[in-house]
Design a protein around this motif. Structure first.
Motif, PDB file in Angstrom:
ATOM      1  N   ASN A 281      23.490  -8.306  41.253  1.00  0.00           N
ATOM      2  CA  ASN A 281      23.310  -6.850  41.400  1.00  0.00           C
ATOM      3  C   ASN A 281      22.703  -6.247  40.135  1.00  0.00           C
ATOM      4  O   ASN A 281      23.152  -5.205  39.629  1.00  0.00           O
ATOM      5  CB  ASN A 281      24.646  -6.150  41.707  1.00  0.00           C
ATOM      6  CG  ASN A 281      25.266  -6.609  43.003  1.00  0.00           C
ATOM      7  OD1 ASN A 281      24.575  -7.065  43.910  1.00  0.00           O
ATOM      8  ND2 ASN A 281      26.583  -6.498  43.101  1.00  0.00           N
ATOM      9  N   SER A 283      19.924  -4.773  39.555  1.00  0.00           N
ATOM     10  CA  SER A 283      18.992  -3.652  39.671  1.00  0.00           C
ATOM     11  C   SER A 283      19.686  -2.295  39.694  1.00  0.00           C
ATOM     12  O   SER A 283      19.033  -1.261  39.755  1.00  0.00           O
ATOM     13  CB  SER A 283      18.138  -3.808  40.935  1.00  0.00           C
ATOM     14  OG  SER A 283      18.960  -3.810  42.092  1.00  0.00           O
ATOM     15  N   CYS A 284      21.028  -2.312  39.643  1.00  0.00           N
ATOM     16  CA  CYS A 284      21.766  -1.045  39.672  1.00  0.00           C
ATOM     17  C   CYS A 284      22.591  -0.894  38.398  1.00  0.00           C
ATOM     18  O   CYS A 284      22.579  -1.769  37.526  1.00  0.00           O
ATOM     19  CB  CYS A 284      22.661  -0.974  40.905  1.00  0.00           C
ATOM     20  SG  CYS A 284      23.844  -2.336  41.029  1.00  0.00           S
ATOM     21  N   THR A 285      23.324   0.197  38.274  1.00  0.00           N
ATOM     22  CA  THR A 285      24.088   0.454  37.049  1.00  0.00           C
ATOM     23  C   THR A 285      25.550   0.784  37.317  1.00  0.00           C
ATOM     24  O   THR A 285      26.246   1.278  36.434  1.00  0.00           O
ATOM     25  CB  THR A 285      23.443   1.617  36.268  1.00  0.00           C
ATOM     26  OG1 THR A 285      23.400   2.772  37.109  1.00  0.00           O
ATOM     27  CG2 THR A 285      22.050   1.256  35.796  1.00  0.00           C
ATOM     28  N   ASP A 286      26.036   0.505  38.509  1.00  0.00           N
ATOM     29  CA  ASP A 286      27.431   0.795  38.835  1.00  0.00           C
ATOM     30  C   ASP A 286      28.366  -0.205  38.150  1.00  0.00           C
ATOM     31  O   ASP A 286      27.929  -1.130  37.466  1.00  0.00           O
ATOM     32  CB  ASP A 286      27.635   0.770  40.346  1.00  0.00           C
ATOM     33  CG  ASP A 286      26.878   1.904  41.045  1.00  0.00           C
ATOM     34  OD1 ASP A 286      26.588   2.900  40.365  1.00  0.00           O
ATOM     35  OD2 ASP A 286      26.569   1.762  42.245  1.00  0.00           O
ATOM     36  N   CYS A 289      27.654  -3.948  38.757  1.00  0.00           N
ATOM     37  CA  CYS A 289      26.247  -4.317  38.570  1.00  0.00           C
ATOM     38  C   CYS A 289      26.113  -4.946  37.192  1.00  0.00           C
ATOM     39  O   CYS A 289      26.621  -4.406  36.204  1.00  0.00           O
ATOM     40  CB  CYS A 289      25.337  -3.097  38.667  1.00  0.00           C
ATOM     41  SG  CYS A 289      25.440  -2.228  40.247  1.00  0.00           S
TER      42      CYS A 289
END
Length: 668
Positions: A281, A283-286, A289
């Motif tokens: 994951n 490509s996200c910043t959660d 991720c």
């Protein structure tokens, strides 16, 4: 006097030294004798000393580890080996402007004498005290003793610093490694892409593991806001990923900084495929991720994080290098424990990890049995050597499902070579196998689902009474540890003497540890499980090796090693007790067992173990169509109690049976 002088002259001319057989250096004669295995270190020593001069370094320390304090290291991190020629897995080298010395333990003394030239002194004491006392004698007051902070643990740095600084020597770190600066052909980082483990052997996803570690952070009394992972197996385990940077170990260069809402993974990003990026994951910043960061940026990024207000970084002191530790300031931003929560969590295998690791040991046992059966036939023909035996067992493993190669360099040793606990044969040192000597093979495999490690010692001829008793007592130690029942939470160091007791009773002992953890497609030595003082207490679900031994110098060596799982056991009165369940499934050499020394309980354990081998391994041999190997296994696992009983009856009752037979004949 004349005869002695003649002998020394002859030794110098022929390259043979009495007592060494030509395999070890002799620096006491002129010219010195060096075996073909010794490495000329003059060029690299001169180059290093030239680098030390402008920096005003009087002595430079070269540990035999890497920035992750690994036991097994990549070729590009083998700085000690490059400088000294010594390739053992444990040691520390020190270079001054006029001297060079190597410290290593008793497992490697002979190997060091075979691999080093006479530029190097061999110091047979690995303690920090020994190294620092040597430095105090060689380095004048107020001079600088240099080191690479990435190669020192916190504890080791403190031990050196206290002694050297209190004696007016400057102990100074240099972040640019001086050995690297003179190593022209230093190996590069492998270009292989990193991989993830298949779902079929994974019960806990990386997201589940991250959430578990975050839970432990929240429950910790010091309330850390981040965990910094430095050991290579920590990151590999957390993300269910593997690499190929370390020989025999499926690791990759990496660090991880895990906070309550962010994940930073430091690695060589060019080796991460698009598929792996999606898996992480990235490509996200959660909070679930993974942010992929450059491996070399770990220092600067940790510094940035520590500069934030109200943060605390949790580290495991056993595997965090001093370079990282010293930037986590002030001290109230630091939370320490011997091992990180990842290492202690990883030590307890879940149900899937236990199942697949057992399965890996079943397949591995097939390969070892093929080796022992083949040697039993081939050795009397006089054609096989230590090297060919090592090659054969690894070929057998390569044919097993999910094989990924050996888990360490195979120890294949006969006669006096077996007295060297960690000897591995080379073309120069390999001996021909004969029926007149003991043979020890310590080998293991890497499988996609598990790592294995097993040692067996055999004799194809007639062992001496001493060899047979020593072997039996080593076996007794293995059995006593394996069958012991103990409360959950017992430390291995408090049980370790059970592996030595039978040897101690007759004045024998061994100089290595009695066991170590082992993992699922990981390092063959997996901390923090085992029987040493710095290992964590045993709980259900941990795997450990059990491996007592005995080594008679220049004669023979014995080691019996099995891997066992800690499992719950029912007791008459107490609850929460454990015992060991042996998952290695290769019979011991019957010819070397003196059953008269075994107690009834030990004989019962042995027969039960053999019944397990038959029950578990038999179907696998059938599945692979190995009928000859199955017949061999069945013969080797016949009941020892039955054999002993029959033998005792026939010997004690022979006169009576003869008389009865005579009476019957007279009646007839």
């Amino acid at each position: 006097m004349l005869s002695w002088l003649l002998a020394v002259t002859l030794a110098a001319l022929t390259g043979f030294t009495a007592g060494y057989g030509g395999t070890e250096r002799n620096c006491s004669i002129t010219p010195p004798y060096l075996p073909s295995t010794a490495v000329d270190s003059s060029t690299q020593l001169a180059a290093l000393r030239r680098k030390m001069n402008p920096l005003k370094i009087s002595a430079y320390i070269i540990p035999g580890t890497d920035a992750h304090l690994s036991e097994y290291i990549a070729p590009r991190d083998a700085r000690m080996a490059f400088m000294t020629g010594f390739k053992g897995s444990s040691g520390t080298a020190v270079v001054t402007q006029t001297k060079a010395a190597l410290w290593t333990d008793s497992r490697y003394w002979v190997q060091a004498e075979r691999e080093m030239d006479c530029n190097w002194e061999l110091q047979k004491d690995v303690s920090v005290s020994s190294i620092t006392q040597w430095l105090l004698a060689e380095v004048p007051k107020d001079d600088v003793i240099g080191f690479d902070p990435f190669l020192f643990s916190l504890e080791r740095h403190e031990d050196f610093s206290i002694i050297l600084e209190s004696n007016n020597r400057t102990f100074k770190s240099f972040s640019d490694n001086l050995v690297d600066a003179v190593w022209d052909k230093r190996p590069s980082i492998p270009s292989d892409n990193l991989t993830r483990l298949p779902d079929r052997i994974i019960q806990r996803t990386w997201q589940m593991k991250v959430q578990d570690i975050r839970r432990q952070m929240k429950e910790a009394p010091n309330k850390p806001t981040a965990v910094l992972l430095s050991a290579l197996d920590e990151t590999a385990w957390l993300f269910n990923m593997r690499g190929n940077d370390i020989p025999y170990n499926p690791f990759f260069y990496s660090y991880t900084l895990l906070t309550l809402n962010k994940i930073w993974l430091f690695l060589h990003k060019e080796r991460v495929t698009e598929e792996l990026k999606r898996y992480l994951n990235s490509s996200c910043t959660d909070s679930l991720c993974v942010q992929l960061m450059s491996y070399d940026s770990v220092l600067s990024e940790v510094q940035k994080y520590v500069a934030r207000p109200k943060v605390k970084v949790w580290i495991g002191t056993e595997y965090t290098n001093y370079a990282l530790y010293e930037i986590i300031t002030p001290q109230d931003k630091l939370v320490v424990s011997s091992y990180s929560p990842v290492l202690t969590t990883k030590a307890v295998k879940d149900e899937t990890e236990q199942r697949v690791l057992r399965e890996a040991h079943v397949r591995d046992a097939v390969a070892v049995i093929q080796l022992l059966m083949w040697l039993e036939k081939a050795v009397p023909e006089g054609k096989e050597t230590e090297v060919t035996a090592a090659q054969y067992v690894n070929k057998c493993r390569a044919k097993q499902n999910d094989s990924r190669g050996p888990s360490f360099e195979t120890i294949s040793a006969s006669g006096p070579n077996a007295a060297l606990a960690h000897y591995s044969p080379t073309s120069e040192t390999s001996r021909k196998l004969t029926v007149n000597e003991m043979y020890l093979v310590d080998s293991g495999g890497q499988y996609l689902d598990g790592t294995t490690d097993i040692t067996r010692t055999v004799h194809w001829g007639t062992p001496t009474a001493m060899q047979k008793e020593a072997y039996t007592r080593v076996l007794m130690g293995n059995i006593e540890l394996s069958r012991t029942i103990f409360p959950s939470g017992t430390r291995g160091v408090n049980m370790e003497m059970l592996g030595r007791k039978a040897l101690w009773e007759v004045g024998l002992n061994y100089g290595h540890g009695t066991g170590h953890g082992i993992g699922n497609y990981f390092g063959v030595h997996e901390w923090p499980v085992g029987f040493q003082s710095n290992n964590i207490p045993f709980t259900a679900g941990m795997f450990t090796s059990i491996e007592p031994g005995y080594y008679k110098d220049n004669d023979f060596g014995i080691r019996i090693e099995d891997v066992a799982l800690t499992v719950p056991v029912k007791t008459k009165f107490g609850n929460n007790f454990l015992t060991f369940e042996t998952v290695s499934l290769v019979p011991y050499d019957r010819k070397l067992i003196d059953t008269s020394l075994l107690s009834p309980e030990q004989l019962k354990w042995l027969d039960t173990y053999y019944e397990t081998i038959r029950r578990v391994l038999g179907p696998e041999l059938d599945r692979q169509g190995l009928s000859a190997e199955k017949n061999w296994m069945l013969k080797q696992t016949e009941s020892l109690r039955h054999t002993t009983s029959s033998s005792n009856i026939s010997s004690s009752s022979l006169p009576l049976l003869t008389l009865m037979f005579a009476l019957i004949q007279s009646v007839l």
